[in-house]
Scaffold this motif. Structure first.
Motif, short mmCIF file in Angstrom:
data_model
loop_
_atom_site.label_atom_id
_atom_site.label_comp_id
_atom_site.label_asym_id
_atom_site.label_seq_id
_atom_site.Cartn_x
_atom_site.Cartn_y
_atom_site.Cartn_z
N LYS A 137 0.85 -1.23 0.56
CA LYS A 137 0.17 -0.34 0.00
C LYS A 137 0.72 1.38 0.24
O LYS A 137 0.46 2.37 -0.46
CB LYS A 137 -0.78 -0.46 0.84
N ASP A 138 2.15 1.23 0.60
CA ASP A 138 3.16 2.23 0.65
C ASP A 138 3.59 2.45 -0.50
O ASP A 138 3.98 4.10 -0.64
CB ASP A 138 3.78 2.31 1.74
N ASN A 139 3.70 1.87 -1.87
CA ASN A 139 3.50 1.81 -3.02
C ASN A 139 2.91 3.19 -4.13
O ASN A 139 1.70 2.30 -3.99
CB ASN A 139 4.18 1.19 -4.21
N LEU A 140 3.89 4.17 -3.81
CA LEU A 140 3.42 5.27 -4.64
C LEU A 140 3.20 4.79 -6.26
O LEU A 140 1.65 5.24 -6.77
CB LEU A 140 4.08 6.56 -5.35
N ASN A 141 3.34 3.51 -6.90
CA ASN A 141 2.90 3.25 -7.78
C ASN A 141 2.19 2.62 -8.37
O ASN A 141 1.49 1.66 -9.17
CB ASN A 141 4.37 2.13 -8.27
N HIS A 142 1.20 2.08 -7.12
CA HIS A 142 0.27 1.44 -6.85
C HIS A 142 -1.32 2.10 -6.22
O HIS A 142 -1.82 1.66 -5.93
CB HIS A 142 0.13 0.11 -6.55
N ILE A 143 -1.15 3.50 -6.67
CA ILE A 143 -1.98 4.45 -6.50
C ILE A 143 -2.27 4.69 -7.98
O ILE A 143 -1.61 5.10 -8.72
CB ILE A 143 -1.25 5.29 -5.04
#
Lengths: 366, 602
Positions: free
Chosen positions: B2-8
């Motif tokens: 969830k912390d990965n910006l690439n997955h937002i």
């Protein structure tokens, strides 16, 4: 309980041969069995009422009380005289339709002590009578008065103002007064929801007189009756001297009354009670009680008093905590001559009877 | 993960009204399993009763969707936006919280005025815009033509765009894929100093003001001390969370996230939409750009029917203002209506929504006066007054000139209605600018029009003259001088301030006459005859007379049923309470809105 208190009695007979198109009262057709059942219950209701008050008026209304069988009417009167102390000079009225009056019935009425007849003439125009669902003709109406007049002196008739095409109602009044009528109630047509009349008015099949036409009918009638010596003692009620309906007056002067039968109303010791308006509820003894508060009493005294000759006693209102003289509208109405004060009482200028709801709604307490 | 910006992905859906925005949002929510089938109700993000009824979105409503794509889990934050021209401002607010936008176009209607206006807004905000064609299930769908329109009129590549039926669920999955593939992931430093944008807010009776936020840098969690950079207020965070679509508390919100924040904020005014939230201990140097303040363009008076409820009306307006920064109001006193407020709105729909919310959500009975624009009145003394209340216009002799607000109007329509539209614009004092044939089926017309004419039944007239086929959009275009006069209404000789209106002198006679006629119908007969006069200064331009009341009585008081009669009279008296008095004339509350509806009877 006060010994010298007097009481009026209303009895509702909900039966009709058929329902008139404008009628919103509790009334319906019923066979002999249902009528018998109703009267038996009514008799029980009358007998279970306990009072020490003397009875000053009895009014049998409907519906069409004149459709009652002789034995049923006798039962009701037996119940009344066994439960109540009826004054010997009591005013006892029964409502009748021209077509259900007969010589036999008139003889019986007289025998039972009835001394006032209220006959539903409504109109003396055959087309109109047919249109509004009445069961009688102009001739029936006239004949019924003639017949009644040979047994009764105190005869009242009802007229309706505002029916389609009904101009110069005062001419009916003239004919009827010549036949010996002593009292006239002239009601303006009200179109109630859930009546056939309402549908006909909405679909323009029935076109009542418009506001200006009804007003002028009313004004012509008032003028004519005044000329004939009929005193207007309430907005819609006119009588020769001494023939005013004591029963009606009792409603307006805040005195006690008890009603028996479906949808009948009572006013006893400051409490207003309404019997249920369906047969089922009525037979189950359902009643609606409405205790008068100071506010409702003020309101009732105001509109009841103003609508009739008795006027409103300012001191009684003050005792209830309401000073009409502080109301700005009141001052204005006095100033404009719409209301007048006389010996501590306030009365309508009769010319403003027709806008009385408008005026009264400005005078009610907050 | 969830912390990965690439997955937002943070995105919104923009569209012309009725092109199916809320339905698509529903499908996306359903498809990602955010809300179970059982809980699903139509148009789930339109939470206001009013929104569902009118079939429009008024407020922004964010929700978090979780979607598996190529075996990886993505968090998609959808921010729903309003589609009506009045709420362009709200659209731009949500755009600032996103990296991309889905541009939804109806396959049979094609590109409409708001499609274009909203696309420009998205481009202004540097958003990646992904076209999607909706309603392909309609028999009248013309997918290929609409693709061409998108390419030619808007200039976006539509060749491989998703073509869907949100209603039937066809190809909706393509939209989710396009969001992940085409819309860029948020940038931001999760370890940086906290920087959040407040893009909306509302008031909760238990938690205080709730801020809807987009985190750009850093993290925020319960217990943190935060600083509102514009209002300079400090709060301790009591709760952070996300929307699924109902609120759900979480431990932390990090860069890239969209969610909410509460901090026992009791004073509504402390939360300013567009403000930047940062850490109190370790604040950022630079606030986010925020929003430019929007100026209301339509004004009207709002008064409580019962004067004693003035305070309640004020509280209600305060609460509405919390999540509707564009609503403005100031105290006003009217001879006819007593104490109330002059309120400013973004447009007529906005006005209508606020008044309905006051009535429904706050249970207030209100009287609204006819809408007006704000005029610039140049006095001979050299002063300039801004007048939005017609009754405050100074006497003619003191006025050097009056300027009125103008707008640039774009109208999209099938070519067969061009004549009717031109007639209408002419009638509304419009100045023709340009006309472009976009293709065989669509024409774009450009006019300059006085805003005062737009708010007076322009929209309804346009709809009826084009059978609903034309759409329009407008933007402000400064002030221009015009020959305007004030028409007053005298009732029984007394001026009723709440009925005054400012109109062009060529229309004064017609409008004055129409209003007098209308008032004659609305004002009940009184005990005396009441003349109604319309006038300019001392000159009477129209006159009607209400004849005196002749009958107001229920004759029958039968069988001792006193209670019924008493209740009828009480009701009549209650009706009186809703009346206002001008001199000795009683006027029902509805009369004051009647200027608006002059053409209703036609």
């Amino acid at each position: 309980m006060m010994m010298n208190k007097e009481l009026s009695i209303y009895i509702h007979i909900p039966f009709c041969e058929r329902k008139c198109i404008y009628c919103a009262f509790v009334s319906f057709c019923a066979d002999k069995n249902s009528q018998d059942k109703y009267v038996d219950f009514l008799v029980k209701e009358i007998k279970s009422f306990k009072t020490n008050s003397r009875v000053k008026t009895i009014y049998i209304g409907g519906g069409t009380p004149s459709v009652l069988s002789e034995e049923n009417l006798i039962k009701i009167f037996e119940a009344l005289s066994s439960s109540f102390n009826i004054n010997s000079n009591a005013e006892i009225t029964i409502e009748a339709n021209p077509n259900s009056l007969s010589e036999n019935k008139l003889v019986l009425y007289k025998k039972l002590g009835i001394n006032r007849l209220s006959i539903g003439i409504q109109s003396l125009n055959d087309d109109t009578l047919k249109k509004i669902g009445r069961h009688h003709s102009r001739e029936d109406g006239i004949n019924s008065i003639k017949l009644a007049n040979s047994y009764f002196d105190n005869i009242s008739i009802d007229l309706i103002l505002g029916l389609e095409g009904e101009k110069n109602i005062y001419k009916y009044a003239e004919t009827l007064i010549d036949l010996g009528v002593k009292h006239i109630s002239a009601y303006m047509l009200e179109v109630h929801e859930n009546t056939p009349l309402n549908n006909q008015v909405e679909s323009h099949k029935f076109i009542p007189l418009n506001e200006d036409e009804v007003t002028s009918e009313y004004e012509k009638l008032v003028k004519f009756l005044d000329k004939k010596g009929f005193n207007q003692y309430e907005i819609s009620n006119f009588a020769l001297k001494g023939y005013e309906s004591k029963h009606n007056i009792n409603y307006w002067t805040f005195d006690d009354y008890v009603g028996f039968g479906i949808s009948a109303h009572s006013f006893l010791n400051g409490i207003r009670i309404a019997n249920a308006s369906t047969l089922e509820d009525y037979y189950n003894g359902v009643k609606l009680k409405d205790e008068n508060t100071d506010k409702t009493e003020i309101e009732e005294r105001l509109f009841l008093g103003l609508r009739c000759f008795s006027g409103v006693d300012l001191k009684i209102l003050q005792a209830l905590g309401f000073d009409l003289r502080e109301n700005d509208y009141y001052k204005k109405f006095l100033h404009d001559g719409i209301l007048k004060e006389k010996e501590g009482k306030v009365y309508f200028n009769k010319n403003y009877y027709l806008v009385s709801d408008y005026i009264i709604s400005h005078l009610l307490p907050d | 993960m969830k912390d990965n910006l690439n997955h937002i992905r943070n995105f919104c859906i923009i569209a012309h009204i009725d092109h199916g925005k809320s339905t698509l949002a529903d499908r996306l929510i359903e498809l990602t399993g955010t809300v179970s089938k059982r809980e699903m109700q139509d148009q789930i993000l339109d939470s206001m009763e009013l929104e569902r009824e009118k079939g429009i979105t008024i407020k922004l409503a964010p929700t978090r969707l979780i979607y598996d794509y190529n075996g990886e889990e993505y968090t998609l934050n959808l921010i729903d936006t309003p589609g009506h021209v009045d709420f362009t401002y709200e659209v731009s607010r949500s755009l600032a919280a996103c990296e991309g936008a889905i541009l939804l176009v109806d396959a049979s209607q094609g590109v409409e005025a708001q499609t274009l206006a909203n696309t420009y807004l998205a481009l202004d905000n540097n958003l990646e815009t992904v076209p999607v064609i909706n309603k392909i299930d309609l028999p009248s769908a013309r997918v290929e033509e609409v693709k061409k329109e998108i390419e030619e009129v808007i200039g976006l590549d539509a060749e491989n765009c998703p073509c869907i039926s949100a209603k039937e669920g066809t190809n909706v999955e393509d939209v989710l894929k396009a969001i992940i593939e085409k819309i860029p992931a948020p940038k931001g430093d999760i370890n940086g100093r906290l920087k959040c944008l407040i893009f909306d807010s509302h008031y909760d009776n238990f938690k205080g003001a709730i801020c809807l936020i987009r985190v750009f840098d850093g993290q925020v969690k319960k217990g943190d001390k935060i600083l509102m950079m514009q209002t300079n207020k400090v709060f301790e965070v009591t709760e952070v969370g996300i929307f699924v679509p109902n609120t759900k508390e979480t431990e932390v919100l990090s860069a890239g996230d969209v969610g909410y924040l509460a901090g026992s904020i009791k004073t509504i005014q402390d939360v300013k939409v567009g403000d930047t939230i940062t850490s109190w201990e370790n604040p950022t140097d630079e606030a986010l750009a925020g929003y430019k303040e929007v100026q209301p363009v339509v004004f009207c008076g709002i008064f409580p029917v019962d004067g004693a409820r003035y305070g309640e009306l004020k509280d209600a307006l305060d609460k509405l203002k919390l999540n509707d920064a564009s609503l403005q109001f100031s105290a006003e006193n009217s001879m006819a209506l007593g104490y109330g407020f002059r309120c400013g709105f973004l447009g007529l729909l906005h006005l209508e929504i606020i008044t309905e919310r006051l009535e429904r959500e706050f249970n207030l009975d209100i009287i609204t006066t006819a809408p007006s624009v704000s005029y610039h009145v140049y006095k001979t003394s050299g002063d300039m007054l801004e007048i939005s209340n017609p009754s405050l216009l100074p006497p003619q002799v003191e006025i050097e000139r009056i300027e009125e607000p103008m707008v640039k109007v774009n109208i999209f329509s099938p070519p067969e209605y061009v004549g009717a539209i031109m007639d209408l614009c002419q009638d509304k004092r419009g100045i023709y600018k340009n006309m472009i044939y976009l293709d065989k089926r669509r024409v774009e017309l450009n006019y300059d029009l006085p805003l005062g004419e737009i708010i007076y039944d322009f929209f309804d007239s346009l709809k009826s003259r084009t059978h609903g086929y034309a759409s329009f959009d407008y933007e402000q275009k400064g002030y221009e001088p015009a020959e305007l006069v004030r028409v007053d209404i005298l009732l029984n000789g007394e001026r009723c301030d709440a009925l005054s209106m400012i109109v062009h002198k060529d229309k004064a006679y017609t409008r004055g006459r129409e209003l007098a006629e209308r008032l004659k119908k609305i004002i009940p007969r009184q005990l005396f005859e009441v003349p109604i006069q319309a006038c300019i200064g001392n000159k009477i331009i129209a006159r009607e007379t209400i004849s005196a009341l002749r009958k107001d009585v229920l004759a029958k008081c039968y069988g001792g049923d006193i209670t019924r009669k008493r209740k009828l009279l009480e009701k009549q008296k209650e009706g009186k309470k809703r009346m206002r008095k001008i001199g000795s004339v009683e006027i029902p509350s509805e009369a004051f809105m009647s200027i608006l509806k002059l053409n209703d009877d036609e």
